[in-house]
Enzyme design. Structure first.
Site, mmCIF file in Angstrom:
data_model
loop_
_atom_site.group_PDB
_atom_site.id
_atom_site.type_symbol
_atom_site.label_atom_id
_atom_site.label_comp_id
_atom_site.label_asym_id
_atom_site.label_seq_id
_atom_site.Cartn_x
_atom_site.Cartn_y
_atom_site.Cartn_z
ATOM 1 N N HIS A 156 14.216 146.094 81.427
ATOM 2 C CA HIS A 156 15.521 145.412 81.467
ATOM 3 C C HIS A 156 16.680 146.362 81.214
ATOM 4 O O HIS A 156 17.822 146.038 81.519
ATOM 5 C CB HIS A 156 15.547 144.283 80.432
ATOM 6 C CG HIS A 156 14.690 143.122 80.821
ATOM 7 N ND1 HIS A 156 15.203 141.948 81.298
ATOM 8 C CD2 HIS A 156 13.339 142.973 80.843
ATOM 9 C CE1 HIS A 156 14.216 141.114 81.580
ATOM 10 N NE2 HIS A 156 13.070 141.711 81.310
ATOM 11 N N ASP A 368 24.390 149.755 80.750
ATOM 12 C CA ASP A 368 23.737 148.456 80.692
ATOM 13 C C ASP A 368 22.760 148.371 81.844
ATOM 14 O O ASP A 368 23.104 148.756 82.973
ATOM 15 C CB ASP A 368 24.778 147.335 80.819
ATOM 16 C CG ASP A 368 24.504 146.170 79.886
ATOM 17 O OD1 ASP A 368 23.329 145.886 79.645
ATOM 18 O OD2 ASP A 368 25.476 145.565 79.414
HETATM 19 C C1 GDG Z 1 19.245 143.044 78.340
HETATM 20 C C2 GDG Z 1 19.842 144.278 79.005
HETATM 21 C C3 GDG Z 1 20.090 142.979 81.127
HETATM 22 C C4 GDG Z 1 25.529 136.337 74.529
HETATM 23 N N1 GDG Z 1 26.174 135.805 73.475
HETATM 24 C C5 GDG Z 1 25.746 134.545 73.374
HETATM 25 C C6 GDG Z 1 24.813 134.308 74.389
HETATM 26 N N2 GDG Z 1 24.715 135.428 75.082
HETATM 27 C C7 GDG Z 1 23.885 135.552 76.289
HETATM 28 C C8 GDG Z 1 24.726 135.888 77.496
HETATM 29 C C9 GDG Z 1 23.687 136.510 78.407
HETATM 30 C C10 GDG Z 1 22.786 137.209 77.389
HETATM 31 O O1 GDG Z 1 22.982 136.611 76.131
HETATM 32 C C11 GDG Z 1 23.142 138.688 77.270
HETATM 33 O O2 GDG Z 1 22.630 139.331 78.386
HETATM 34 P P1 GDG Z 1 23.150 140.729 78.907
HETATM 35 O O3 GDG Z 1 22.485 140.964 80.203
HETATM 36 O O4 GDG Z 1 24.617 140.683 78.998
HETATM 37 O O5 GDG Z 1 22.759 141.829 77.801
HETATM 38 P P2 GDG Z 1 21.458 142.165 76.855
HETATM 39 O O6 GDG Z 1 21.264 141.150 75.807
HETATM 40 O O7 GDG Z 1 21.708 143.549 76.363
HETATM 41 O O8 GDG Z 1 20.207 142.114 77.851
HETATM 42 C C12 GDG Z 1 20.809 143.866 80.101
HETATM 43 C C13 GDG Z 1 19.353 141.859 80.435
HETATM 44 O O9 GDG Z 1 18.506 142.331 79.391
HETATM 45 C C14 GDG Z 1 18.519 141.055 81.428
HETATM 46 O O10 GDG Z 1 17.652 141.872 82.141
HETATM 47 O O11 GDG Z 1 21.058 142.432 81.991
HETATM 48 O O12 GDG Z 1 21.324 145.011 80.753
HETATM 49 O O13 GDG Z 1 20.503 145.097 78.025
HETATM 50 O O14 GDG Z 1 22.934 135.551 79.077
HETATM 51 O O15 GDG Z 1 25.319 134.728 77.995
HETATM 52 N N3 GDG Z 1 24.187 133.129 74.587
HETATM 53 C C15 GDG Z 1 24.486 132.134 73.720
HETATM 54 N N4 GDG Z 1 25.389 132.303 72.691
HETATM 55 C C16 GDG Z 1 26.043 133.474 72.494
HETATM 56 O O16 GDG Z 1 26.890 133.588 71.584
HETATM 57 N N5 GDG Z 1 23.887 130.945 73.872
#
Ligand code: GDG
Length: 475
Positions: A156, A368
């Site tokens: 990821h 990322d």
């Molecule tokens: C890893 C990789 C890759 C965030 N704050 C809250 C919340 N979130 C949710 C977001 C989004 C998820 O969490 C975060 O996903 P990201 O992709 O932005 O980042 P990582 O957590 O670092 O994820 C990344 C991912 O895996 C998938 O392959 O894209 O690059 O680092 O869905 O909306 N959700 C809730 N409350 C929050 O306060 N419910």
């Protein structure tokens, strides 16, 4: 039909509104709830002593199989090697890499132990899909336990350039362990290229692009395939959540507090890879250079806590608190707070509604793998009056979302300029960019991601057995 077995470090606690913060949990759960199957991994519990036991829980078509970790295992495998060594290295932060040989031994030991826990739950025709950097040695461990099933792996996070990976002392063992999978999936082509570069230039292996688009790899006496599989979201589901929340309390509160001012919105786990400090400074630069924006726009940063027991995460939290306090001290007025920095978690539906209510989605990680927030922000927009996405070129999502304003997160002036452009972008241009990105998100939604990976995993093992040796190698 064979069952899908998902293995990830953490099996996300799933509430009514889907999983909480964390991209892997969101993407994997969305993928699994359609097909059904089993999700195996750590429960999130840390036990002082004793023998952790697997707990099985059926929820609709998904069986959750979870197990606790002993304190020492948590410290070495999770907090130590996974998050203090691999996470910074894979995000190009060699300066933050800490290495302790005992932690690496713990990482290998826990992978072997988890694999042994899974073995009795497996059936002969199960397809196993392992996720992320915590579980790099998992296929090796399963093979050592005699498992013959097809095993795929999806990373990821970014796969770093060889020169950065070399900062992790057991880099060679890690790449060798990856070669025990049948199929490796990366988020983007640059990540896949970085992996192939290591195979050819550091491991003395060969890579060759096949007509079906997969890259065939021979290294460490193994033959496997690799490809890029950019993870997606369900854009129409998110749009619906956002629309449903349009008149809800959080959006009404936001709007009544803003008194017609514009809003720039960011949501990230509070992680140093997300570029938060640079982002705050670029917003400050916008206010410095464009007095007309003062008292006309607020920047809302939601940053739920994550890995708070690691020093680097305590440090980024303190830096952000200092920056937001400093900038607000400089510019705030009695009726206007420039930066709302909120260190807590919200429900998914609330986030979607807030995305829709904001004029700019401000997503500027330093590195990322993909960044789902960028995709969620676009999905949540009002199709008649969409906001603008400002996106780091170092997020995997930038490879797909060409309708965003692409920025370099280290270029503070460039980001401030992009914010100014976004805030004043005419409707026609916003619409064109939004439609372009929505088309892309629909075409590559999270089911497409899963189905492409599963289809390729189904193909590779059959083919690998029958393929002749490589004739031609390519870097
Ligand atoms: C890893 C990789 C890759 C965030 N704050 C809250 C919340 N979130 C949710 C977001 C989004 C998820 O969490 C975060 O996903 P990201 O992709 O932005 O980042 P990582 O957590 O670092 O994820 C990344 C991912 O895996 C998938 O392959 O894209 O690059 O680092 O869905 O909306 N959700 C809730 N409350 C929050 O306060 N419910």
């Amino acid at each position: 039909m064979s069952r899908l077995i998902i293995v990830s470090n953490r099996v996300a606690p799933i509430s009514e509104g889907g999983p909480a913060a964390g991209g892997l949990a969101v993407g994997v759960y969305d993928a699994l709830k359609e097909t059904g199957g089993m999700w195996f991994g750590w429960s999130g519990d840390v036990l002082a002593s004793g023998q952790p036991q697997i707990a099985l829980e059926e929820r609709g078509p998904v069986t959750f199989a979870t197990i606790g970790l002993l304190r020492r295992d948590y410290d070495q495998y999770y907090r130590g090697f996974s998050n203090a060594t691999l996470w910074p290295a894979f995000h190009y932060r060699a300066d933050l890499v800490q290495y302790d040989r005992h932690e690496y031994e713990g990482y290998s030991r826990v992978n072997a132990w988890l694999a042994q826990q899974l073995v009795p739950l497996l059936r002969e025709d199960d397809v196993i899909w392992v996720h992320d950097y915590h579980l790099i040695p998992f296929a090796q461990a399963l093979r050592a336990a005699g498992v013959k099933n097809r095993i795929g792996f999806f990373l990821h996070i970014p796969f770093p350039a060889s020169q950065v990976l070399l900062a992790v002392p057991p880099h060679r063992e890690l790449v060798q362990a990856l070669c025990a999978f049948d199929l490796l999936g990366f988020q983007t082509r640059p990540d896949l290229r970085a992996f192939c570069d290591y195979i050819v230039n550091e491991a003395g292996g060969t890579t060759a692009l096949q007509p079906d688009g997969l890259t065939r790899i021979e290294a460490f006496g193994q033959t496997l395939c690799a490809g890029d599989y950019p993870i997606g979201v369900y854009p129409d589901e998110i749009a619906e959540l956002a629309r449903a929340g349009e008149r809800g309390k959080p959006v009404r509160t936001l709007k009544s507090t803003l008194h017609g001012r514009k809003v720039i919105m960011s949501v990230d786990r509070l992680d140093y890879s997300k570029g938060l400090v640079e982002r705050f400074r670029a917003f400050e630069r916008l206010l410095d250079h464009t007095p007309a924006q003062r008292n006309k726009v607020s920047f809302v940063q939601i940053a739920p806590p994550t890995r708070a027991d690691l020093h680097a995460y305590q440090d980024i939290r303190l830096r952000l608190e200092a920056e937001s306090g400093r900038i607000n001290g400089r510019y705030a007025e009695l009726d206007w707070t420039p930066i709302w920095y909120i260190h807590r978690q919200y429900e998914r539906a609330v986030l979607a509604a807030l995305f829709r209510a904001s004029n700019v989605g401000y997503v500027t990680p330093l590195r990322d793998g993909m960044n789902l927030v960028a995709k969620e922000y676009v999905s949540a927009q009002d199709p008649e009056d969409p906001g603008v996405l400002v996106l780091s070129r170092f997020a995997g999502a930038a490879q797909e979302l060409s309708g965003a304003l692409i920025v370099n997160p280290l270029d503070i002036d460039g980001m401030a300029d992009a914010l100014g452009t976004a805030l004043s972008m005419p409707l026609a241009e916003r619409l064109a960019r939004y439609q372009d990105m929505m088309a892309q998100l629909r075409e590559n939604n999270v089911s497409v991601w899963r189905d492409r990976f599963m289809r390729d995993l189904g193909r590779v093992s059959v083919r690998q057995a029958s393929l002749p040796p490589l004739e031609r190698a390519q870097g």
